[in-house]
Enzyme design. Structure first.
Site, mmCIF file in Angstrom:
data_model
loop_
_atom_site.group_PDB
_atom_site.id
_atom_site.type_symbol
_atom_site.label_atom_id
_atom_site.label_comp_id
_atom_site.label_asym_id
_atom_site.label_seq_id
_atom_site.Cartn_x
_atom_site.Cartn_y
_atom_site.Cartn_z
ATOM 1 N N GLY A 139 -3.394 -5.462 -6.714
ATOM 2 C CA GLY A 139 -3.937 -4.327 -5.963
ATOM 3 C C GLY A 139 -2.908 -3.347 -5.434
ATOM 4 N N GLU A 140 -1.704 -3.817 -5.188
ATOM 5 C CA GLU A 140 -0.754 -2.964 -4.469
ATOM 6 C C GLU A 140 0.480 -2.614 -5.285
ATOM 7 O OE1 GLU A 140 -0.842 -4.258 -0.090
ATOM 8 O OE2 GLU A 140 -1.659 -5.985 -1.140
#
Lengths: 352, 169, 756
Positions: free
Chosen positions: C716-717
Site C-alpha cells: 500500500g505504501e
C-alpha cells in the site's frame, strides 16, 4: 451560510428593482456565489435568482459581424459553439482551460465576469482584507503572497483576478451590456474590473444593483481568428487557477504584424491589457526579437508585491511564447489540453 | 415584482417526479439529495466544487451538486448514480469501472461515473485518452485510480457507441 | 455479491487456489451503483447534525463565544463549549495507549493550533448547525504563533514515529568519512502535507443506554472500540463500530480525534443520534498530517563509488503538546550498504495539530531526500544512478547484518530499467529534448517499505451447503480487503471465492487488526488462512473418524481440501464433499477459529521489507518551467501477490502520491498566524487525471518463506517511496537544476541560473 430571502424575478426590470434593496445579490449558477457564501466572504440578505430571466441564454450574431452572448449562456455552451470558437478561438480556449467540465457546464458568462478574487486572505474571514472589509488592512501584503499581483496593485490590496475567460475578452475589446435602475449602458470589459487603489472594495465599475445582461465582442476581433491563443501556466496540468496566463492575438499581413492584442491574467486585480506592447508590434516583423521586446514592454511597470518576483520573469516569457504560438497559427482543433504549454509545441526556436 | 417562493419545488429525480417542500432556501442540491431524500450515493468530498464527488446530471449535463441551490433548479431533471443502472443491469460506464479497476476506496466513484456519463454524452473527447484525462480532471481521486478511470471511459464510450449503432440498425 | 473474473488467468500460484487471480472487486457493484454505505450515508430516525466551530488562531485562549446568537438560529438545539461540555472518563490531555494522541475535546479554553474545535453546535439540519457555528464569533487572547524553524522549540525526542529510536548508529561514522575520497552533503526540505482522503472524517453516533453504535470510517476497529470506551467510561464491548467502507484513510482514520468524540458525546447528552462530518477545511488540523522536515544528508564514497559513510539527520515538526515525529532519517537504514550509517532525529515543536502517520510515514519524506542525495552522489562519482545503487546494494540489512527474509530488488532494478529503457540514458543533464522541444529528463529511485504484522483473529464456518462464512473485523479503505481477504480464506478452505462469504468491517467480529502500515492483508489474511485451516482440520476429523466416509482412517495420511471436497492425500480418487461430511455427521456447520501473529523467533532472525525501483520521465517547458510527469515505471517485489489487479492499483496509487509529493502537495501556513491559507482542494493541489498520463507497475515474483506462512508482504505504501526522488532526479536530468525543496515549484526553475 447565512439565512436569506430567495427571490425569483420574472424579468430583467423586476430583477433590477429587487436588487435595489441593499444587501441583495444576483444568483446565476452559483458556482462562485455559493462558494463565497459557504466560506462566509459573502453574506447576502437577499438572493435574486436570475436563472429564469428570459432571453439571456442566447448567442446572437449581429448584422455587423459582432456577437452578443447572453449573460446566462453557460461557459461550456459558448466554448463549444462552433461558430463562436472558430471566430474567437482564444476565448474558447480560455474558457476550456478554466475550472472543470462540471463547473463550465454550470457557470455563466455573466457570473464569470463577476467572479471574485482567489486571494486566500479575502476568503479567510480571520484575516484583514480591505477588499472584503474596507479599512481592515491587507494581510496578504506581508503574508503568503507568491502568487499575488505584480501589476496594478496598491498597498491596500495585492489580489489578482482569477478569470481566464476575461483575459481574451479584454484583449478583444469586448463590452458588457448592463441593465440598471437608471437604464441600460455599456462598459468595456477592460473597464469593468478596476484596480484596487485606495478602495479595493470597489471591484467593478457596476453601480449597486446593476446587472450584466450580455456580452458583446466586436466584429473587428474576428480579424485575429487565424492567429490567436490563450496560454496558461498552472501548478498542475488541469483544474487549477493560473499562475500567469496570457491571451495573444495577431492580425498578419504579408508576413508582418498588422495588429496585435495582448492581455495577461493572474498578475493584477483585473485582466491586464498590454497596449504599449501591442503598439510596438504593429507593423513589425514577427520574430523572436520583436516578441521579446513586446514582452519586456508588457511587464515594464511590474514590481513584486511580495515573494513573487518570479512571476514577472515568468510573465515575460509566457507573453513571448504566446505570441510565438499565435504566429504559428490557431490550431485546427481545440488542443487536448487547452491553453496548456503541453498542448502544443513550444516553437521551433526552442529546439536544441 | 418578483415573489418570495413558496419553497416548494418540483424535480424529476431518476425518472420519478417529486414535489419537494424545501425547509430552507439554503439547501443545496447535494444536501437535498443526501439529507432530505436519502439518496446518499452522491458524495460530499469538499462541498466547494473542488473535487467532483458530488457530480450529478441536471437536465443531462454534469454539474457539481454542492454548488447548486436546490430552489434554483425548480423543474429540472436530475440523474444520480442511483438512477443509472437498469435494475440489476449495470450501465456500461459502471461495468467498465469495475472491469478496469477505476476506483479503490469508492468514495469519488459515483461522481467519477456521473462525470464520465456526462463526458460521453457531450461528445468532445473522441477516443483520445489525453482529452478524456483533461475532461475528467474535475473529479479528484485521492487513491489514484486515474489510469483505470481513463481506460474505463474509453471502453464504455466504445460500448455505448456500439449499442447505439445496434439500436439504430 | 457477484464476482467477475477476467481472462486470461495467470497460472495459479498454488494448486487449486483462487489466490493470485486478478479478480475484480467483490464490492465493485456496490461502489459503482452508490449502494456502498459510508459513515455519513447513515440516517437513523431523529438524527441531529453536529458542526464544530474551530479556532482561527494557532495559540492562545478563547475569551468569548456568542452562544446566544448560535442558539437563536432556528433549528439549533444545543451548543457545547468548555462551559457545559459533559465530563469524559479519560483525560484528553493524557495519551491513550497504545497509539492514541492527546485530543482537543473542549477540556478548556486554550487553543493549541488552527482549526482546533472550540465548540460544537448541534441542530436539526446541516444548514442550521453550520450557520450556528459561524455565529459563535469567537474572541481570543492571542499569543504569538510558533510557525517556523526559528520560532519553534527544539528538543531531543525519546522516540520517533511509533516507538522507534531517535538515533540509530552503525559503525564509526567519522571513520567512514575519513576513509572517503568523495563526500557529498546537502539539505532537503519537505512540506506539511494533509491526508485529504476523499471522504471527510465522519461519525453517526447512536446511544442505547450505555451502549453506543458508531458508523465511522475506521482503520483500527478493535483499538478504536477500546479507546472510545475509555473516553465514555463503558466497557469496550459496548462500543460497536461499523465501518464497511472507508473513503480513503491513508493513516488519518486509525487514530481518535476530537471532533468525532465530541459528536458522540453530544449524542449521549441529547439522547438522539448525531451525525458529524468535517468540512474539507476542518481536515487541516485535528486529524493528523505529515509534518514538515528539514533533512541533511552526508555521503562518503570510496574510489569505486561505494559508500563509506551515510549520515542522515532530520529535524521533524510536531505539535506543542504531543509527539509524532516523521522517522525520516530512518529511510537510510534498510537500503544501502555502508560500513557506517548514522540516522538522527531532532524534534521541533510548532503550534500545529499533532502530525500522524500518513501513507509511508517517515519513508516518504526520508526517501525523497535520500534518493536525491544518492543521485547527487552518483553524479559526484561520475556514475550512472542505477549503477551507483547497484554498487551499494545491501546483501544483508546494513545496520544489523541480518539476512533479508527475501529481497528481489536486483530483479526490480533490472526489469524496471528494461521496461523503461534506462540503458539509453545520457549521463549529462539537459541533453534530451522531445520532438516538440520540451526538455526531457530521466530519473530513478529505490523503493522500500517495512512488512509489519499485527495480531489478528478470524473465524471460518463451513456450512451445510458446502459454502463458507469467514469473518474478521478488517477494513477496506480502497486496498481491496473485501476481495483479497476472501481469496486468501477461499484458498485455505479449498473453495472458490464465490462460495465464500466474507463478513468484515464491523467491530463485533473477531479482531482483524489494523489496516495500516501496509500490513492488513498479511495480518488479517493470515488469521483467515489459519481459521480456514482450522475449519478444514475439524472437518477432516469428522470424516476420517467416520467409518461411513471414504476418507475413514486417513487421519495420519492426511487429506487435501480442494474444490469443496476433501481428498485422501495418497489417493485422489477417494474424496467426499464438505456438504456430505457435514450431513452425515448431522452438523449444520463446523467452525474454525484462529489467532495469528508473527513468530518472534523468525522475526528476530530476519529483516523484512518490500522493495522496488521506480523510473520517471519528466518533460519540462524550457522557458516556462512547467513540469509534467510523462511516464512512471515501477517494479516492485512484495512477496506473494494475492490479486495482481488490486496490487497494481495500489502501486499506481502510491506512485501518484509520489508524483504529488514531488510536484504538487504543500500546505501553506501563514508564517505570522499559522493559518493554512490553502486548506481546501482547489489550492492544495493533489494530482488530477491529466497529471497522470502513463503508469506502469511490474510485479516481480518473490517467494518469502519467512515473512509469514502465506508469504504476503505489503503493497500500500511502497509506491510513494522511490517515486519522489525519481521525479526530482528526472527534473534535474531534464534541466540541470537540483531542487532540494519539495514540491518542486515553477520558480525553483525560473529563477535558477542553470535553467535560464
Amino acid at each position: 451560510m447565512n439565512r436569506f430571502d430567495y427571490i425569483r424575478p420574472a424579468s430583467v426590470p423586476e430583477a433590477v428593482e429587487a436588487a435595489a434593496v441593499p444587501g441583495s445579490t444576483y444568483l446565476a449558477a452559483g458556482t462562485n456565489l455559493l462558494d463565497l457564501m459557504k466560506g462566509g466572504a459573502a453574506r447576502p440578505e437577499r438572493v435574486i435568482d436570475i436563472t429564469r430571466l428570459p432571453g439571456l441564454d442566447r448567442i446572437e450574431w449581429l448584422p455587423d459581424g459582432s456577437v452578443r452572448v447572453g449573460a446566462l449562456v453557460r461557459n461550456s455552451d459558448l466554448a463549444y459553439d462552433d461558430r463562436f470558437a472558430r471566430t474567437f478561438p482564444a476565448v474558447a480556449e480560455a474558457l476550456l482551460s478554466g475550472a472543470s467540465a462540471q463547473l463550465r457546464n454550470a457557470a455563466t458568462v455573466g457570473g464569470n465576469l463577476m467572479q471574485r478574487t482567489r486571494c486566500a486572505y479575502f476568503h479567510d474571514l480571520a484575516s484583514a482584507c480591505n477588499r472584503r472589509a474596507p479599512g481592515s488592512g491587507c494581510d496578504a501584503r506581508e503574508g503568503e503572497n507568491r502568487l499575488h499581483a505584480v501589476l496594478g496593485w496598491s498597498e491596500h490590496c495585492i489580489a489578482t483576478h482569477p478569470s481566464d475567460f476575461c483575459v481574451p475578452l479584454v484583449a478583444l475589446d469586448a463590452v458588457a451590456e448592463v441593465a440598471g435602475a437608471h437604464g441600460a449602458r455599456e462598459i468595456p470589459v477592460d473597464a469593468l474590473h478596476v484596480l484596487p487603489g485606495a478602495t479595493p472594495e470597489q471591484e467593478t465599475a457596476l453601480a449597486p444593483g446593476e446587472l450584466i445582461v450580455s456580452l458583446r465582442i466586436p466584429a473587428e476581433a474576428a480579424a485575429f481568428a487565424r492567429n490567436a491563443r490563450y496560454l496558461k501556466l498552472r501548478e498542475r496540468t488541469s483544474f487549477a487557477f493560473a499562475v500567469v496566463s496570457v491571451a495573444a492575438a495577431l492580425e498578419m499581413e504579408a508576413g508582418a504584424i498588422r495588429k496585435a492584442r495582448i492581455a495577461l491574467g493572474g498578475i493584477a486585480a483585473k485582466p491586464w491589457r498590454a497596449r504599449e506592447a501591442e503598439v510596438s508590434l504593429e507593423g513589425a516583423e514577427a520574430n523572436p526579437e520583436a516578441f521579446a521586446k513586446a514582452a519586456e514592454m508588457a511587464l515594464a511597470e511590474a514590481r513584486p508585491s511580495g515573494d513573487n518576483a518570479f512571476k514577472i520573469e515568468l510573465a515575460r516569457r509566457i507573453v513571448a511564447r504566446a505570441l510565438t504560438l499565435a504566429l504559428d497559427g490557431t490550431p485546427e482543433a481545440m488542443p487536448a489540453l487547452p491553453a496548456s504549454p503541453f498542448s502544443t509545441t513550444p516553437g521551433a526556436n526552442h529546439a536544441a | 415584482m418578483g415573489y418570495h417562493m413558496s419553497l416548494s419545488i418540483r424535480l424529476t429525480i431518476n425518472g420519478l417526479k417529486r414535489e419537494i417542500a424545501l425547509d430552507d432556501p439554503r439547501v443545496t442540491l447535494l444536501d437535498l439529495l443526501r439529507e432530505r431524500l436519502h439518496l446518499t450515493g452522491t458524495k460530499k468530498g469538499c462541498d466547494r466544487g473542488q473535487c467532483g464527488a458530488c457530480t450529478v446530471l441536471v437536465d443531462g449535463r454534469r454539474i457539481n451538486s454542492c454548488l447548486s441551490l436546490a430552489a434554483s433548479l425548480d423543474g429540472a431533471e436530475i440523474t444520480t448514480i442511483e438512477g443509472l443502472a437498469d435494475g440489476e443491469d449495470l450501465h456500461p460506464v459502471q461495468a467498465a469501472f469495475i472491469a478496469h479497476d477505476g476506483f479503490q476506496c469508492g468514495y469519488c466513484t459515483p461522481g467519477q461515473i456521473m462525470s464520465a456519463v456526462g463526458l460521453i454524452s457531450e461528445g468532445n473527447a473522441g477516443d483520445d485518452p489525453e482529452r478524456i484525462r483533461e475532461l475528467m480532471s474535475g473529479n479528484i481521486c485521492r487513491c489514484g485510480a486515474y489510469q483505470g478511470i481513463t481506460e474505463a471511459v474509453l471502453e464504455a464510450q466504445k460500448d455505448l457507441a456500439e449499442r447505439n449503432r445496434r439500436d439504430a440498425a | 455479491m457477484p464476482l467477475e473474473t477476467t481472462s486470461p488467468l495467470p497460472q495459479h500460484r498454488r494448486h487449486g487456489s483462487s489466490a493470485g487471480q486478478p479478480l475484480t472487486r467483490r464490492d465493485g457493484v456496490l461502489k459503482v451503483t452508490g449502494r456502498a454505505t459510508y459513515a455519513a450515508d447513515n440516517h437513523p430516525d431523529g438524527m441531529l447534525y453536529a458542526v464544530t466551530a474551530v479556532s482561527s488562531i494557532a495559540r492562545g485562549r478563547v475569551t468569548a463565544l456568542d452562544v446566544e446568537a448560535a442558539k437563536a438560529h432556528p433549528g439549533v438545539v444545543e451548543v457545547l463549549t468548555p462551559a457545559n461540555r459533559p465530563p469524559l472518563a479519560h483525560d484528553p490531555d493524557e495519551k491513550m495507549p497504545p497509539f492514541g494522541f492527546r485530543v482537543e475535546v473542549l477540556q478548556d479554553d486554550t487553543v493549541r493550533y488552527v482549526n482546533q474545535p472550540i465548540a460544537i453546535v448541534i441542530a436539526e439540519t446541516p444548514e442550521a448547525a453550520t450557520e450556528g457555528a459561524a455565529l459563535l464569533n469567537p474572541q481570543y487572547e492571542v499569543e504569538p504563533a510558533r510557525t517556523g524553524r526559528e520560532s519553534g522549540e527544539r528538543f531531543d525526542p525519546e522516540v520517533i514515529g511509533i516507538g522507534a529510536p531517535a538515533r540509530t548508529a552503525h559503525g564509526d561514522i567519522e571513520a567512514g568519512f575519513a576513509a572517503a575520497v568523495r563526500v557529498t552533503e546537502a539539505d532537503y526540505v519537505t512540506p506539511p502535507q494533509y491526508h485529504n482522503a476523499m471522504e471527510p472524517h465522519a461519525v453517526v453516533a447512536q446511544w442505547d443506554g450505555d451502549r453506543v453504535t458508531l458508523d465511522m470510517p475506521n482503520q483500527a476497529l478493535a483499538l478504536s472500540c477500546a479507546s472510545h470506551a475509555a473516553y465514555f467510561g463503558i466497557p469496550a464491548e459496548n462500543v460497536l463500530i461499523r465501518s464497511p467502507f472507508l473513503g480513503g484513510g491513508f493513516g488519518s482514520k486509525a487514530i481518535l480525534n476530537g471532533p468525532q468524540i465530541l459528536a458522540i458525546l453530544a449524542a449521549r447528552m441529547l439522547d438522539r443520534p448525531v451525525k458529524l462530518a468535517l468540512t474539507r477545511a476542518q481536515m487541516y488540523g485535528p486529524v493528523g498530517h505529515r509534518g514538515r522536515t528539514w533533512q541533511k544528508l552526508r555521503l562518503g564514497m570510496d574510489e569505486e563509488g561505494r559508500l563509506t559513510a551515510l549520515h542522515h539527520q532530520a529535524l521533524c515538526t510536531t505539535s506543542s503538546f504531543d509527539e509524532f515525529l516523521e522517522p525520516a532519517a530512518n529511510a537510510s537504514l534498510p537500503l544501502y550498504a555502508s560500513p557506517a550509517i548514522l540516522a538522527e532525529h531532532e524534534g521541533l515543536r510548532l503550534d500545529v495539530g499533532t502530525p500522524g502517520p500518513m501513507r509511508a510515514p517517515g519513508l516518504a519524506s526520508g526517501s525523497a531526500a535520500l534518493e536525491v542525495a544518492m543521485d547527487e552522489a552518483a553524479e559526484a562519482c561520475g556514475m550512472d544512478p542505477l549503477d551507483f545503487r547497484l554498487a551499494n546494494y545491501a546483501e544483508t540489512e546494513p545496520t544489523t547484518g541480518k539476512p533479508f527474509s527475501s529481497k528481489a530488488l536486483r530483479e526490480c532494478y533490472a526489469e524496471g530499467a528494461k521496461r523503461f529503457g534506462w540503458s539509453g540514458r545520457p549521463h549529462e543533464p539537459r541533453t534530451m529534448r522531445d520532438e516538440s522541444g520540451f526538455l526531457v529528463g530521466w530519473g530513478m529511485g529505490t523503493a522500500v517499505f517495512h512488512c509489519p504484522h499485527f495480531p489478528a483473529e478470524a473465524r471460518a464456518t463451513l456450512r451445510a451447503d458446502g459454502t463458507a462464512l469467514v469473518e474478521t473485523a478488517g477494513a477496506d479503505m480502497g486496498q481491496g480487503a473485501w476481495t483479497a481477504l476472501a481469496q486468501i480464506a477461499a484458498e485455505a478452505l479449498g473453495l472458490d471465492p464465490d462460495q465464500v462469504e466474507l463478513n468484515s468491517g464491523i467491530s463485533s467480529l473477531p479482531d482483524g487488526g489494523i489496516a495500516g502500515g501496509s500490513g492488513h492483508t498479511a495480518s488479517a489474511g493470515l488469521a483467515l488462512h489459519n481459521a480456514g485451516e482450522d475449519a478444514i482440520a475439524r472437518l477432516a476429523e469428522l470424516a476420517t473418524t467416520d467409518p461411513a466416509s471414504p476418507l475413514f482412517g486417513a487421519g495420519n495420511i492426511g487429506v487435501v481440501a480442494r474444490a469443496g471436497r476433501l481428498h485422501r492425500r495418497d489417493d485422489e480418487n477417494r474424496s467426499e464433499s464438505y456438504a456430505e461430511i457435514l450431513a452425515r455427521a448431522g452438523r449444520s456447520d463446523v467452525v474454525g477459529t484462529a489467532k495469528a501473529a508473527r513468530d518472534p523467533a523468525v522475526a528476530s532472525a530476519h529483516a523484512m521489507y518490500s522493495h522496488g525501483a521506480v523510473f520517471a520521465e519528466v518533460k519540462v517547458d524550457p522557458d516556462l518551467g512547467q513540469i509534467r510527469v510523462a511516464r512512471l515505471v515501477g517494479a516492485f517485489a512484495a512477496g506473494r501477490v494475492i490479486n495482481p489487479r488490486l496490487v497494481r492499483s495500489q502501486y499506481f496509487g502510491g506512485m501518484i502520491w509520489g508524483a504529488s509529493f514531488a510536484l504538487h502537495e504543500e500546505a501553506i501556513a501563514d508564517r505570522r498566524t499559522g493559518r493554512i491559507m490553502n486548506a481546501d482542494l482547489a489550492e492544495y493541489h493533489v494530482p488530477v487525471n491529466a497529471d497522470v498520463p502513463s503508469l506502469d507497475a511490474i510485479l516481480i515474483p518473490e517467494d518469502d518463506p519467512y515473512v509469514n506462512p502465506i508469504g504476503v508482504k505489503g503493497v500500500g505504501e511502497i509506491g510513494i517511496t522511490g517515486t519522489v526522488g525519481a521525479i526530482a532526479n528526472a527534473v534535474w536530468h531534464a534541466t540541470g537544476v537540483r531542487v532540494r525543496r519539495f514540491p518542486v515549484r515553477v520558480e525553483d526553475l525560473i529563477i535558477s541560473r542553470e535553467f535560464a
